[in-house]
Design a protein around this motif. Sequence first.
Motif, short mmCIF file in Angstrom:
data_model
loop_
_atom_site.label_atom_id
_atom_site.label_comp_id
_atom_site.label_asym_id
_atom_site.label_seq_id
_atom_site.Cartn_x
_atom_site.Cartn_y
_atom_site.Cartn_z
N GLY A 1 0.80 -1.21 0.00
CA GLY A 1 0.00 0.00 0.00
C GLY A 1 0.84 1.27 0.00
N SER A 2 0.16 2.40 0.00
CA SER A 2 0.84 3.68 -0.01
C SER A 2 1.43 3.99 1.37
N SER A 3 2.57 4.61 1.38
CA SER A 3 3.16 4.98 2.66
C SER A 3 2.72 6.38 3.10
N ILE A 4 1.95 7.05 2.24
CA ILE A 4 1.59 8.44 2.54
C ILE A 4 0.74 8.52 3.80
N ASN A 5 -0.13 7.53 3.98
CA ASN A 5 -1.01 7.55 5.14
C ASN A 5 -0.42 6.85 6.35
N TRP A 6 0.82 6.41 6.22
CA TRP A 6 1.45 5.75 7.35
C TRP A 6 1.85 6.79 8.39
N PRO A 7 1.76 6.54 9.66
CA PRO A 7 1.09 5.38 10.24
C PRO A 7 -0.40 5.62 10.39
N PRO A 8 -1.18 4.56 10.49
CA PRO A 8 -2.61 4.74 10.72
C PRO A 8 -2.83 5.43 12.06
N GLU A 9 -3.82 6.30 12.11
CA GLU A 9 -4.09 7.06 13.33
C GLU A 9 -5.20 6.39 14.12
N PHE A 10 -5.00 6.29 15.41
CA PHE A 10 -6.03 5.71 16.27
C PHE A 10 -7.03 6.76 16.67
N HIS A 11 -8.32 6.43 16.52
CA HIS A 11 -9.40 7.29 17.02
C HIS A 11 -10.26 6.47 17.96
N PRO A 12 -10.47 6.93 19.17
CA PRO A 12 -11.37 6.20 20.06
C PRO A 12 -12.77 6.18 19.44
N GLY A 13 -13.42 5.04 19.47
CA GLY A 13 -14.75 4.96 18.90
C GLY A 13 -14.76 4.47 17.47
N PRO A 15 -13.40 1.48 15.07
CA PRO A 15 -12.76 0.16 15.18
C PRO A 15 -11.35 0.18 14.58
N TRP A 16 -10.43 -0.37 15.30
CA TRP A 16 -9.03 -0.33 14.87
C TRP A 16 -8.79 -1.36 13.78
N LYS A 17 -8.26 -0.90 12.65
CA LYS A 17 -7.98 -1.81 11.53
C LYS A 17 -6.49 -1.97 11.32
N GLY A 18 -5.69 -1.21 12.04
CA GLY A 18 -4.26 -1.38 11.95
C GLY A 18 -3.73 -1.15 10.55
N LEU A 19 -2.76 -1.95 10.16
CA LEU A 19 -2.08 -1.74 8.89
C LEU A 19 -2.73 -2.53 7.76
N GLN A 20 -3.83 -3.22 8.03
CA GLN A 20 -4.35 -4.15 7.02
C GLN A 20 -4.81 -3.46 5.75
N ASN A 21 -5.13 -2.16 5.84
CA ASN A 21 -5.60 -1.47 4.64
C ASN A 21 -4.51 -0.68 3.94
N ILE A 22 -3.29 -0.80 4.41
CA ILE A 22 -2.20 -0.01 3.80
C ILE A 22 -1.38 -0.89 2.86
#
Lengths: 22, 78
Positions: A1-13, A15-22
Amino acid sequence: GSSINWPPEFHPGVPWKGLQNI
Amino acid sequence: QEPLTASMLTSAPPQEQKQMLGKWLLPLIQAMHPALAGKITGMLLEIDNSELLHMLECPQSLWSKVDEAVAMLQAHQA
């Protein structure tokens, strides 16, 4: 995936998807 | 902040476990790195839950990982 959006940002509320979409 | 325990964590499904750890990590990191806290938390969530649990009990290891994450983030953004 693209590194532009790395790292994924955590938002409370959002659901955490981690790196699976990158 | 309500305490997070290993038994609470292991009784939840894997995705939920990361969510619980993130909710616990975020305010701690926000205190030191308000602008980067979401991304630092995201980076730390890639660490194994067992190690994150250790960091929960050992702030020294947590801050050491946070320092690493900040350095990686700054290098990436440079």
